[in-house]
Every structure is written in structure tokens, then in C-alpha cells.
Design a protein around this motif. Structure first.
Motif, PDB file in Angstrom:
ATOM      1  N   VAL A  45       0.836  -0.905   0.322  1.00 59.51           N
ATOM      2  CA  VAL A  45      -0.194  -0.045  -0.194  1.00 59.51           C
ATOM      3  C   VAL A  45       0.634   0.935   0.025  1.00 59.51           C
ATOM      4  CG1 VAL A  45      -1.306   1.235   1.611  1.00 59.51           C
ATOM      5  CG2 VAL A  45      -1.803  -1.089   1.051  1.00 59.51           C
ATOM      6  N   GLY A  46       1.807   0.957   0.940  1.00 57.82           N
ATOM      7  CA  GLY A  46       2.721   2.559   0.967  1.00 57.82           C
ATOM      8  C   GLY A  46       3.792   2.570  -0.374  1.00 57.82           C
ATOM      9  N   ALA A  47       3.850   1.524  -1.396  1.00 55.09           N
ATOM     10  CA  ALA A  47       5.019   1.633  -2.300  1.00 55.09           C
ATOM     11  C   ALA A  47       4.683   2.961  -3.141  1.00 55.09           C
ATOM     12  CB  ALA A  47       4.331   0.646  -3.915  1.00 55.09           C
ATOM     13  N   SER A  48       3.880   3.994  -2.670  1.00 55.08           N
ATOM     14  CA  SER A  48       4.935   4.983  -3.808  1.00 55.08           C
ATOM     15  C   SER A  48       4.900   6.430  -2.400  1.00 55.08           C
ATOM     16  CB  SER A  48       2.978   5.819  -4.603  1.00 55.08           C
ATOM     17  OG  SER A  48       2.314   5.440  -2.746  1.00 55.08           O
ATOM     18  N   ALA A  49       5.028   6.102  -1.215  1.00 56.83           N
ATOM     19  CA  ALA A  49       5.503   6.818  -0.537  1.00 56.83           C
ATOM     20  C   ALA A  49       6.897   6.407   0.272  1.00 56.83           C
ATOM     21  CB  ALA A  49       4.521   7.088   1.118  1.00 56.83           C
ATOM     22  N   VAL A  50       7.308   4.734  -0.163  1.00 54.39           N
ATOM     23  CA  VAL A  50       8.448   4.818   0.846  1.00 54.39           C
ATOM     24  C   VAL A  50       9.163   3.770  -0.941  1.00 54.39           C
ATOM     25  CG1 VAL A  50       9.710   2.798   2.532  1.00 54.39           C
ATOM     26  CG2 VAL A  50       7.313   4.386   2.905  1.00 54.39           C
ATOM     27  N   GLN A  51      10.076   4.829  -1.005  1.00 53.86           N
ATOM     28  CA  GLN A  51      10.905   3.755  -1.720  1.00 53.86           C
ATOM     29  C   GLN A  51      12.875   2.793  -1.019  1.00 53.86           C
ATOM     30  OE1 GLN A  51      10.363   4.951  -5.238  1.00 53.86           O
ATOM     31  NE2 GLN A  51       9.071   6.127  -4.272  1.00 53.86           N
ATOM     32  N   ALA A 317       7.175   8.571 -11.033  1.00 53.77           N
ATOM     33  CA  ALA A 317       5.798   9.789 -10.919  1.00 53.77           C
ATOM     34  C   ALA A 317       5.693   9.541  -9.817  1.00 53.77           C
ATOM     35  CB  ALA A 317       5.327   9.351 -12.606  1.00 53.77           C
ATOM     36  N   ASN A 318       4.527   8.600  -9.008  1.00 49.51           N
ATOM     37  CA  ASN A 318       4.236   8.318  -8.278  1.00 49.51           C
ATOM     38  C   ASN A 318       5.002   8.729  -6.632  1.00 49.51           C
ATOM     39  OD1 ASN A 318       6.091   6.233  -8.010  1.00 49.51           O
ATOM     40  ND2 ASN A 318       4.179   4.679  -7.333  1.00 49.51           N
ATOM     41  N   MET A 319       6.173   9.205  -6.581  1.00 51.28           N
ATOM     42  CA  MET A 319       6.681   9.790  -6.008  1.00 51.28           C
ATOM     43  C   MET A 319       6.230  10.660  -5.156  1.00 51.28           C
ATOM     44  SD  MET A 319      11.174  10.832  -4.905  1.00 51.28           S
ATOM     45  CE  MET A 319      10.795  12.246  -6.215  1.00 51.28           C
ATOM     46  N   VAL A 320       6.307  10.177  -3.281  1.00 53.82           N
ATOM     47  CA  VAL A 320       5.269  11.290  -2.416  1.00 53.82           C
ATOM     48  C   VAL A 320       6.428  11.749  -1.493  1.00 53.82           C
ATOM     49  CG1 VAL A 320       3.654  11.530  -0.616  1.00 53.82           C
ATOM     50  CG2 VAL A 320       3.310   9.806  -2.074  1.00 53.82           C
ATOM     51  N   LEU A 321       6.748  13.376  -1.547  1.00 55.44           N
ATOM     52  CA  LEU A 321       7.443  13.743  -0.611  1.00 55.44           C
ATOM     53  C   LEU A 321       6.464  13.949   0.876  1.00 55.44           C
ATOM     54  CD1 LEU A 321       8.908  16.626  -2.970  1.00 55.44           C
ATOM     55  CD2 LEU A 321       9.942  14.832  -2.521  1.00 55.44           C
ATOM     56  N   PRO A 323       6.102  17.649   4.064  1.00 51.73           N
ATOM     57  CA  PRO A 323       6.396  18.272   4.124  1.00 51.73           C
ATOM     58  C   PRO A 323       7.542  19.249   4.018  1.00 51.73           C
ATOM     59  CG  PRO A 323       4.733  17.311   5.733  1.00 51.73           C
ATOM     60  CD  PRO A 323       5.861  16.321   5.131  1.00 51.73           C
ATOM     61  N   GLU A 324       8.413  18.496   4.676  1.00 49.67           N
ATOM     62  CA  GLU A 324       9.553  19.098   4.329  1.00 49.67           C
ATOM     63  C   GLU A 324      10.693  18.805   3.379  1.00 49.67           C
ATOM     64  OE1 GLU A 324       9.210  16.458   6.916  1.00 49.67           O
ATOM     65  OE2 GLU A 324       8.331  18.358   8.471  1.00 49.67           O
ATOM     66  N   GLY A 325       9.648  18.108   2.500  1.00 45.37           N
ATOM     67  CA  GLY A 325      10.391  17.847   0.732  1.00 45.37           C
ATOM     68  C   GLY A 325      11.390  17.155   0.393  1.00 45.37           C
ATOM     69  N   LYS A 326      11.117  15.912   1.453  1.00 46.87           N
ATOM     70  CA  LYS A 326      12.131  14.629   2.008  1.00 46.87           C
ATOM     71  C   LYS A 326      11.920  13.981   1.389  1.00 46.87           C
ATOM     72  CE  LYS A 326      15.365  16.745   2.660  1.00 46.87           C
ATOM     73  NZ  LYS A 326      16.388  16.378   4.613  1.00 46.87           N
ATOM     74  N   VAL A 327      12.113  12.145   0.781  1.00 44.51           N
ATOM     75  CA  VAL A 327      11.793  11.411   0.130  1.00 44.51           C
ATOM     76  C   VAL A 327      12.039  10.700   1.168  1.00 44.51           C
ATOM     77  CG1 VAL A 327      11.251   9.562  -1.336  1.00 44.51           C
ATOM     78  CG2 VAL A 327      11.882  11.970  -1.836  1.00 44.51           C
TER      79      VAL A 327
END
Length: 391
Positions: A45-51, A317-321, A323-327
Motif C-alpha cells: 500500500v505504501g509503495a508510492s510513499a516509501v522508496q 512519477a508517483n513519488m510522495v514527498l 512536508p519538508e520536501g524529503k522522500v
């Protein structure tokens, strides 16, 4: 049914029950997720949030390049000489060849070998308008000019009035060409700079040195609208970074107790401090006591980090940042591969990283068997179990 049959039936039911949840990560006690559960997050589920990134040579180079800091030697050199400013105190000396027409009175203080007379004008402070006063000339604007430039201006204005005038302008009290030294130093100070060319380490010495161990201190140099940071150890070891200071520079000593947290199948779960110079992944694993032979999964060594997007070789393309702009990134390295030991020597560990070593599947099996054998023992030998618990 006798007691032996009852115990055997009970044992059979226990084993059957446990076999239905064999090696279940949620059932067997563990200090964290195993390798497969972490890697399964790619499709979770969190694949787009956690690389999840496999550490290789290209990844290590990209991470290193993304954290390259501006060096002190790269800062623009906006001024190569000291200038006079409002508040400075200057002294003007005039030599006039004989016969002296303007400055040959009783205030002449000496003769040059050629017989010209020298007159030293009273010291005066440059006013808020940036001017000083010279007899027979009046007000002269000197702010922002070097003493040599002021000498030329005065000599030019005296020509035709004085006989072959020669001028010397000297700053007797420097109130404007200063460097500010603040932060974790013995005594914050404003250090005057001279034509000798004081450097960064001179400024630290003038402030009494740093209060903390040099391997934990970072220096920040602010010049105009530019700023750069380097570990103090780097400035000491690399003479190119010990640059000449300029008026208005601010040198800040920052005590930075950097640390990472190590969890999982290592000798001791703890927070470990490291130097401002930084450490590699190989050093981090060593400081954690290395991988445990009886527990560690060498295929499952992970770094959990909030990373800057520029550090990623490929940016989905689906990378989620945050609030501090980090991944949120999970780096994984396979320590079973001997070539990865070279990469681990270069891959940097950063402040607030989490180094996690997962349990090997064999360790999970051992836990399962310990539980089964403990349960069997309590069924077949209840009296011994009671005695053991009472102890």
C-alpha cells in the motif's frame, strides 16, 4: 484412554496448531520486520510513499554527489584589499619639497633625505558621510577607498598649491574592517583584519578556540549573501579551505553531535554518535558490533532515511514527498556479496539514519522450535515445568 494416550493426543494437537502458523512474522517474537516483509513494501500500500533502493556503485555515487557541500575556497572573493569606512581613524602625512609653500610651518616634523618637510595632520575619524577634512582642500570622500587611492586624490588636489606634494594615508584605528566569530567558541569576538590577510583559523584562535572536540564541530562561513559549511577537521587538513577572510565575514562554530540508531540483529541496539567528518556504512556496521552470526540476515542490511529527491538515481512519477520536501527511502545492501564491501566503504551514513539488520530465516526457525519444544516439555513433564517456573 490412559494418561500416555492423553499426553500424546495433546502433543499432536499442539503441533498441529503451531504448524498452522509456522514462522509467521506476526506470531513469532521479533525486534522488527524480516527482510522479505520490508522488500514486499515495493508492491504494498505504501509503495508510492516509501522508496526501496538497492545499494550499488551508481546509487552510492549519486548519494555522495547530492550531499557535496560548497567549499570555503569556492566563495567569491569580492575584495582583495582593505578599504576605509565610516568610523575608522586615519592619519594623513604630507611631504612638501623645498621651498615649502603650504606645509612648511612650525608643525613640520622632519626632513626627508631630499630636504622635503613632512607635516603630520591630526588624526581624525571618518564621519558618517564617509569624509575627512584636509587643510587647503576641505572635505574629501574616502569611504570605500583604499589608503593608496586616498593618497592619490589628496596629491592631485594639492598640485598647484603645494610644492611637489607626497602623501601618506594610514589607518591608525580600524573600526570597520572586522570579522565576527560566534558560536561554540571560548569567547565570541570581532577581530580586526589587517593587510597581512587573517585566515579562518586565525579567527578561531582570536576567539580562544572551540569549546568542543574538533571532530564534532562544523564551521559556517557567511560572506555577503553566500554561506558554506565544512567540518573543522577538513579546514585543518586542507589548507585550501583555510581562506583569507574579508571585512564583514561571519565565522560560526557549530557543535553538532551527529548520531545514527542501530536496531535488529546486532550485538546491541543503541544510538551511536559519529564525527562531523562523517562515517561510511562499513564503519557504522563495525561500530554497532558487526552482524550476529547466530541471528543476522546478511542479505537484509537496511538504512532508513528521509532523503532529498536529488539523491535518487531514478525518481518515480508517483513519488510522495514529506512536508519538508524529503522522500522516505529504505536502502538495502547485500553483505553476502563481497563486492558490496567496497561500496559500503563509500556509502555515507547521515545524521538520524536508522541502521536495521533483519533476522535470518534460520533464527526465526530456531525461535519456532524453542517454543514448540518448550510447549512439548510442559505437556510431557508438567512437574518439571512447574519447578522450573518456581525457580
Amino acid at each position: 484412554m490412559n494418561k500416555a494416550h492423553t499426553k500424546l493426543l495433546t502433543l499432536t494437537l499442539v503441533i498441529a496448531t503451531l504448524s498452522g502458523c509456522t514462522l509467521s512474522p506476526d506470531w513469532i517474537p521479533a525486534a522488527g520486520p524480516n527482510r522479505q516483509k520490508i522488500l514486499d513494501n515495493k508492491q504494498g500500500v505504501g509503495a508510492s510513499a516509501v522508496q526501496i533502493v538497492e545499494i550499488n556503485d551508481a546509487v552510492a555515487r549519486q548519494v555522495i554527489a547530492s550531499q557535496q557541500k560548497k567549499s570555503f575556497s569556492s566563495l567569491a572573493n569580492t575584495s582583495s584589499s582593505l578599504t576605509i569606512g565610516a568610523g575608522d581613524v586615519v592619519e594623513v602625512t604630507v611631504w612638501e619639497a623645498p621651498p615649502a609653500l603650504l606645509f612648511g610651518g612650525s608643525d613640520a616634523v622632519g626632513l626627508s633625505p631630499s630636504g622635503s618637510k613632512a607635516s603630520v595632520l591630526p588624526e581624525q575619524m571618518v564621519d558618517q558621510k564617509g569624509t575627512i577634512s584636509v587643510p587647503f582642500i576641505g572635505q574629501i570622500f574616502v569611504a570605500g577607498k583604499t589608503p593608496e587611492q586616498v593618497q592619490t586624490i589628496i596629491a592631485k588636489k594639492l598640485r598647484g598649491m603645494a610644492n611637489d606634494p607626497q602623501i601618506l594615508v594610514r589607518t591608525t584605528r580600524n573600526n570597520t574592517s572586522n570579522v565576527t566569530v560566534i558560536g561554540d567558541v571560548t569567547a565570541s569576538t570581532r577581530m580586526s583584519i589587517t593587510p597581512r590577510g587573517e585566515r579562518i583559523l586565525d579567527a578561531l584562535a582570536a576567539a580562544g578556540g572551540v569549546k568542543d572536540p574538533i571532530d564534532k564541530v562544523t564551521l559556517q562561513l557567511t560572506r555577503d549573501d553566500q554561506a558554506a559549511e565544512l567540518p573543522l577537521q577538513t579546514v585543518i587538513r586542507d589548507p585550501k579551505q583555510n581562506i583569507v577572510l574579508q571585512s564583514g565575514d561571519v565565522v560560526t562554530a557549530l557543535f553538532q553531535p551527529l548520531s545514527f540508531t542501530v536496531l535488529g540483529a546486532v550485538d546491541k541496539n543503541q544510538e551511536i554518535n559519529f564525527e562531523a567528518q562523517g562515517i561510511s556504512l562499513a564503519q557504522a556496521v563495525a561500530r554497532a558490533g558487526g552482524l550476529q552470526d547466530s541471528r543476522s540476515d546478511a542479505h537484509g542490511v537496511f538504512i532508513f532515511r528521509f532523503e532529498t529527491p536529488s539523491a535518487l538515481v531514478q525518481q518515480p512519477a508517483n513519488m510522495v514527498l514529506t512536508p519538508e520536501g524529503k522522500v522516505p527511502v529504505i536502502y538495502r545492501i547485500d553483505m553476502k556479496d563481497p563486492t558490496n564491501f567496497f561500496i559500503a566503504q563509500n556509502f555515507p551514513v547521515r545524521n538520524k539514519d536508522i541502521l536495521y539488520v533483519s533476522n535470518a530465516s534460520g533464527a526465526e526457525l530456531k525461535k519456532f522450535l524453542d517454543i514448540v519444544l518448550g510447549t512439548v516439555s510442559s505437556v510431557l513433564y508438567p512437574a518439571a515445568s512447574i519447578i522450573s517456573i518456581s525457580k
